[in-house]
Design a protein around this motif. Structure first.
Motif, mmCIF file in Angstrom:
data_model
loop_
_atom_site.group_PDB
_atom_site.id
_atom_site.type_symbol
_atom_site.label_atom_id
_atom_site.label_comp_id
_atom_site.label_asym_id
_atom_site.label_seq_id
_atom_site.Cartn_x
_atom_site.Cartn_y
_atom_site.Cartn_z
ATOM 1 N N ALA A 51 0.833 -1.211 0.000
ATOM 2 C CA ALA A 51 0.000 0.000 0.000
ATOM 3 C C ALA A 51 0.865 1.256 0.000
ATOM 4 C CB ALA A 51 -0.925 -0.001 1.220
ATOM 5 N N VAL A 52 1.934 1.241 0.781
ATOM 6 C CA VAL A 52 2.819 2.404 0.854
ATOM 7 C C VAL A 52 3.463 2.684 -0.504
ATOM 8 C CG1 VAL A 52 4.986 3.257 1.846
ATOM 9 C CG2 VAL A 52 3.262 2.198 3.319
ATOM 10 N N HIS A 53 3.722 1.627 -1.275
ATOM 11 C CA HIS A 53 4.372 1.789 -2.578
ATOM 12 C C HIS A 53 3.361 1.771 -3.735
ATOM 13 C CE1 HIS A 53 7.786 0.360 -0.035
ATOM 14 N NE2 HIS A 53 8.385 1.345 -0.680
ATOM 15 N N PHE A 54 2.090 1.982 -3.428
ATOM 16 C CA PHE A 54 1.038 2.083 -4.435
ATOM 17 C C PHE A 54 0.958 0.833 -5.313
ATOM 18 C CE2 PHE A 54 1.013 6.314 -2.966
ATOM 19 C CZ PHE A 54 -0.145 6.936 -3.420
ATOM 20 N N ALA A 55 1.143 -0.335 -4.691
ATOM 21 C CA ALA A 55 1.010 -1.607 -5.392
ATOM 22 C C ALA A 55 -0.314 -2.260 -5.001
ATOM 23 C CB ALA A 55 2.178 -2.524 -5.049
ATOM 24 N N GLN A 56 -0.699 -3.279 -5.739
ATOM 25 C CA GLN A 56 -1.937 -3.990 -5.459
ATOM 26 C C GLN A 56 -1.836 -4.736 -4.127
ATOM 27 O OE1 GLN A 56 -4.765 -3.959 -7.111
ATOM 28 N NE2 GLN A 56 -4.130 -2.823 -8.941
ATOM 29 N N VAL A 57 -2.943 -4.777 -3.420
ATOM 30 C CA VAL A 57 -3.003 -5.509 -2.156
ATOM 31 C C VAL A 57 -4.125 -6.540 -2.225
ATOM 32 C CG1 VAL A 57 -2.040 -3.645 -0.767
ATOM 33 C CG2 VAL A 57 -4.493 -3.731 -1.155
ATOM 34 N N ASP A 58 -4.015 -7.579 -1.382
ATOM 35 C CA ASP A 58 -5.050 -8.610 -1.385
ATOM 36 C C ASP A 58 -6.317 -8.159 -0.671
ATOM 37 O OD1 ASP A 58 -3.792 -8.555 1.085
ATOM 38 O OD2 ASP A 58 -3.947 -10.730 1.404
ATOM 39 N N ARG A 59 -6.171 -7.192 0.216
ATOM 40 C CA ARG A 59 -7.316 -6.564 0.880
ATOM 41 C C ARG A 59 -6.868 -5.221 1.424
ATOM 42 N NH1 ARG A 59 -6.440 -6.023 6.169
ATOM 43 N NH2 ARG A 59 -5.510 -7.691 7.418
ATOM 44 N N LEU A 60 -7.819 -4.418 1.799
ATOM 45 C CA LEU A 60 -7.508 -3.105 2.345
ATOM 46 C C LEU A 60 -6.762 -3.254 3.666
ATOM 47 C CD1 LEU A 60 -8.011 -0.020 1.965
ATOM 48 C CD2 LEU A 60 -10.087 -0.320 3.335
ATOM 49 N N PRO A 61 -5.571 -2.661 3.794
ATOM 50 C CA PRO A 61 -4.864 -2.730 5.078
ATOM 51 C C PRO A 61 -5.638 -1.989 6.166
ATOM 52 C CG PRO A 61 -3.380 -2.057 3.304
ATOM 53 C CD PRO A 61 -4.777 -1.974 2.766
ATOM 54 N N LEU A 62 -5.483 -2.455 7.391
ATOM 55 C CA LEU A 62 -6.193 -1.869 8.524
ATOM 56 C C LEU A 62 -5.203 -1.450 9.601
ATOM 57 C CD1 LEU A 62 -8.909 -1.265 9.971
ATOM 58 C CD2 LEU A 62 -8.803 -3.590 10.905
ATOM 59 N N GLU B 86 -11.674 15.965 5.327
ATOM 60 C CA GLU B 86 -12.440 15.318 4.263
ATOM 61 C C GLU B 86 -11.488 14.445 3.449
ATOM 62 O OE1 GLU B 86 -15.046 16.387 0.271
ATOM 63 O OE2 GLU B 86 -14.510 17.974 1.682
ATOM 64 N N LEU B 87 -11.747 13.163 3.456
ATOM 65 C CA LEU B 87 -10.838 12.215 2.823
ATOM 66 C C LEU B 87 -10.703 12.484 1.323
ATOM 67 C CD1 LEU B 87 -9.036 9.760 3.024
ATOM 68 C CD2 LEU B 87 -11.064 8.307 2.932
ATOM 69 N N GLY B 88 -11.811 12.784 0.666
ATOM 70 C CA GLY B 88 -11.763 13.057 -0.769
ATOM 71 C C GLY B 88 -10.849 14.217 -1.109
ATOM 72 N N ARG B 89 -10.919 15.276 -0.317
ATOM 73 C CA ARG B 89 -10.051 16.434 -0.524
ATOM 74 C C ARG B 89 -8.588 16.051 -0.323
ATOM 75 N NH1 ARG B 89 -7.555 20.519 -2.643
ATOM 76 N NH2 ARG B 89 -6.687 22.040 -1.168
ATOM 77 N N ALA B 90 -8.305 15.269 0.702
ATOM 78 C CA ALA B 90 -6.924 14.869 0.980
ATOM 79 C C ALA B 90 -6.359 14.015 -0.147
ATOM 80 C CB ALA B 90 -6.866 14.112 2.298
ATOM 81 N N LEU B 91 -7.167 13.177 -0.733
ATOM 82 C CA LEU B 91 -6.700 12.341 -1.833
ATOM 83 C C LEU B 91 -6.262 13.187 -3.019
ATOM 84 C CD1 LEU B 91 -9.363 9.495 -1.655
ATOM 85 C CD2 LEU B 91 -6.955 9.322 -1.046
ATOM 86 N N GLU B 92 -6.915 14.334 -3.207
ATOM 87 C CA GLU B 92 -6.523 15.243 -4.285
ATOM 88 C C GLU B 92 -5.182 15.914 -3.984
ATOM 89 O OE1 GLU B 92 -9.688 18.019 -4.625
ATOM 90 O OE2 GLU B 92 -11.135 16.572 -5.417
ATOM 91 N N VAL B 93 -4.968 16.251 -2.728
ATOM 92 C CA VAL B 93 -3.744 16.955 -2.333
ATOM 93 C C VAL B 93 -2.538 16.022 -2.352
ATOM 94 C CG1 VAL B 93 -2.607 18.209 -0.456
ATOM 95 C CG2 VAL B 93 -5.023 18.610 -0.939
ATOM 96 N N PHE B 94 -2.752 14.742 -2.002
ATOM 97 C CA PHE B 94 -1.658 13.780 -1.883
ATOM 98 C C PHE B 94 -1.760 12.699 -2.960
ATOM 99 C CE2 PHE B 94 -2.465 15.240 2.529
ATOM 100 C CZ PHE B 94 -1.211 15.728 2.848
ATOM 101 N N PRO B 95 -1.415 13.002 -4.194
ATOM 102 C CA PRO B 95 -1.535 11.984 -5.241
ATOM 103 C C PRO B 95 -0.529 10.850 -5.103
ATOM 104 C CG PRO B 95 -0.469 13.940 -6.116
ATOM 105 C CD PRO B 95 -0.942 14.294 -4.734
ATOM 106 N N ARG B 96 0.635 11.100 -4.460
ATOM 107 C CA ARG B 96 1.675 10.080 -4.385
ATOM 108 C C ARG B 96 2.134 9.783 -2.967
ATOM 109 N NH1 ARG B 96 1.377 6.596 -7.700
ATOM 110 N NH2 ARG B 96 3.453 5.906 -7.049
ATOM 111 N N LYS B 97 1.335 10.133 -1.998
ATOM 112 C CA LYS B 97 1.628 9.754 -0.619
ATOM 113 C C LYS B 97 0.494 8.861 -0.120
ATOM 114 C CE LYS B 97 4.599 13.522 1.029
ATOM 115 N NZ LYS B 97 4.983 14.039 -0.272
ATOM 116 N N THR B 98 0.862 7.835 0.616
ATOM 117 C CA THR B 98 -0.150 6.934 1.160
ATOM 118 C C THR B 98 -0.848 7.593 2.344
ATOM 119 O OG1 THR B 98 1.109 5.007 0.449
ATOM 120 C CG2 THR B 98 -0.548 4.649 2.148
#
Length: 339
Positions: free
Chosen positions: A10-21, A262-274
Motif C-alpha cells: 500500500a505504501v508503494h502504491f502496489a496492489q493488495v489482497d485486501r484493504l490494510p487496517l 475530508e478524505l476526498g479532498r486529501a486524496l486530491e492533495v496527496f496523489p503520491r503519498k499513502t
C-alpha cells in the motif's frame, strides 16, 4: 500476503489482497486485556505481549511501539505522575523560560527515563513477530514536545511575545525528536511516526506551521531518509485541512488523516503519498456501534484502491469497547474486505 507485505504494498502504491487496517492500539492493548496501564508503560515484556495479543484479536495490520506523550519530556527531566487507569501526566512544566534550554541536554535514548523500555519493546516486537506485521516506532514532534516541557499556554504566549524564543525552543526539541527517530530507525522498525498533535491548525494558525514547524519536520524526515529505507510517517490530529499542501511538501511516505479532514479532498492533495484514515476513534466507545456502521461505507467510498490504509485518525481511546473493534471486522467482512 501477510500484514507487513500488505502494508508495504500500500505504501508503494502496489496492489493488495485486501484493504490494510491500521487501528492505532496503544494503551488500549492493556486496558482491553485487563492489564494495569502503569505495567504496560513501564515493562517492555508486558507491552509486547499485549500488542501481539491485540493484533491477533482485532486482526490489525499494525503493531505500535509507543508509551505515552510524557516519555520524551520525562527523559529530559520532567516530573510525571502515574495514575491507575489513565496515561501519566506532567506535574508542572520543566522550564518556565525558553532560555533554560541552554541548561538541558539531548537525552540518551539508551539510558534516559523510560526510553530504554521503548527501545527494548521495539526490538522484542520485531523479534517475536518475525516479519508478520508492520511495526512502527513513535516519537513526539518538536511542537508537541515543546508544549510538554514548557506548557501549551506558555508556548502560545511565547510565539506572540518572543517569536525568536519560540523558534529556538522548537529547534531544541526538534533535536530530541531527530535523535530518537534515528535510534528507532536503526533498530529496524518498519516505520517511524512523528506524532505532532500540537502542530494542528486547531492550536496554531497555518502560517505558524509554514514558518516555524514545517521546516523542522522537513529536516527530520530528510535526515532520516539519508540512512533509513523504512516508512516516514507523520500524524497531526484535528482538522489539518489548511496545512495539507504544506504536509505534501515533506519528505515522507505516510500521512494520518483525522476524522475532521475530508478524505476526498486529501486524496486530491496527496496523489503520491499513502494516506491512513479517517475513522473517528470515538466511534469505538461504548454505545457508538450504530454510528460506526453508518460511517464506514462513506469512508470506504471516498478511499482509493492504491496508496490507502483504512485506519483510526489517532489512538484508540483507553475506554473503548472491544466489541466495537470486533464489529468493525465483521462489517469489513460483509463488504468483501476479507481480513
Amino acid at each position: 500476503m501477510n500484514s507487513l507485505e500488505r502494508v508495504l504494498a500500500a505504501v508503494h502504491f502496489a496492489q493488495v489482497d485486501r484493504l490494510p487496517l491500521f487501528l492505532q492500539i496503544s494503551g488500549f492493548a492493556a486496558t482491553s486485556a485487563g492489564i494495569a496501564l502503569p505495567e504496560y508503560l513501564t515493562k517492555s515484556e508486558v507491552l509486547v505481549s499485549a500488542q501481539l495479543a491485540a493484533a491477533k484479536r482485532f486482526q490489525n495490520d499494525l503493531l505500535v511501539a509507543a508509551l505515552d506523550c510524557c516519555v520524551e519530556a520525562e527523559a529530559l527531566g520532567t516530573e510525571i505522575t502515574f495514575v491507575p487507569e489513565a496515561y501519566p501526566h506532567i506535574k508542572f512544566p520543566l522550564i518556565d523560560n525558553w532560555r533554560q534550554i541552554e541548561d538541558l541536554s539531548i537525552p540518551d535514548p539508551y539510558s534516559a527515563g523510560r526510553l530504554p523500555v521503548l527501545l527494548e519493546a521495539c526490538q522484542m516486537l520485531l523479534e517475536r513477530d518475525a516479519g508478520e506485521h508492520f511495526v512502527v516506532g513513535q516519537t513526539l514532534g518538536p511542537t508537541t514536545l515543546a508544549a510538554q516541557i514548557f506548557g501549551i499556554e506558555n508556548l502560545m504566549y511565547l510565539l506572540i511575545d518572543e517569536p525568536e524564543g519560540f523558534s529556538r525552543l522548537l529547534n531544541f526539541t526538534a533535536q530530541v525528536t531527530q535523535t530518537l527517530a534515528e535510534v528507532l530507525a536503526n533498530l529496524g522498525v518498519h516505520g517511524v511516526m512523528i506524532n505532532e498533535p500540537s502542530a494542528s491548525p486547531n492550536i496554531f494558525p497555518p502560517e505558524v506551521f509554514r514558518v516555524f514547524i514545517q521546516p523542522l519536520l522537513q529536516e527530520v524526515f530528510v535526515t532520516l531518509r539519508r540512512s533509513y529505507s523504512g516508512v516516514n510517517w507523520l500524524q497531526i490530529t484535528g482538522n489539518a485541512t489548511p496545512i495539507l499542501p504544506l504536509i505534501d511538501g515533506l519528505e515522507l511516505d505516510l500521512v494520518t488523516l483525522d476524522s475532521p479532514v475530508e478524505l476526498g479532498r486529501a486524496l486530491e492533495v496527496f496523489p503520491r503519498k499513502t494516506l491512513c484514515g479517517n475513522l473517528n476513534p470515538l466511534l469505538f466507545l461504548k454505545g457508538r456501534k450504530e454510528r460506526l456502521a453508518e460511517s464506514l461505507p462513506g469512508t470506504l467510498k471516498q478511499g482509493r484502491k492504491l496508496g490507502y490504509i483504512l485506519g483510526s485518525g489517532c489512538e484508540i481511546p483507553l475506554d473503548s469497547d472491544p466489541r466495537n473493534l470486533e464489529y468493525l471486522i465483521e462489517l469489513l467482512r460483509c463488504r468483501h474486505h476479507e481480513l
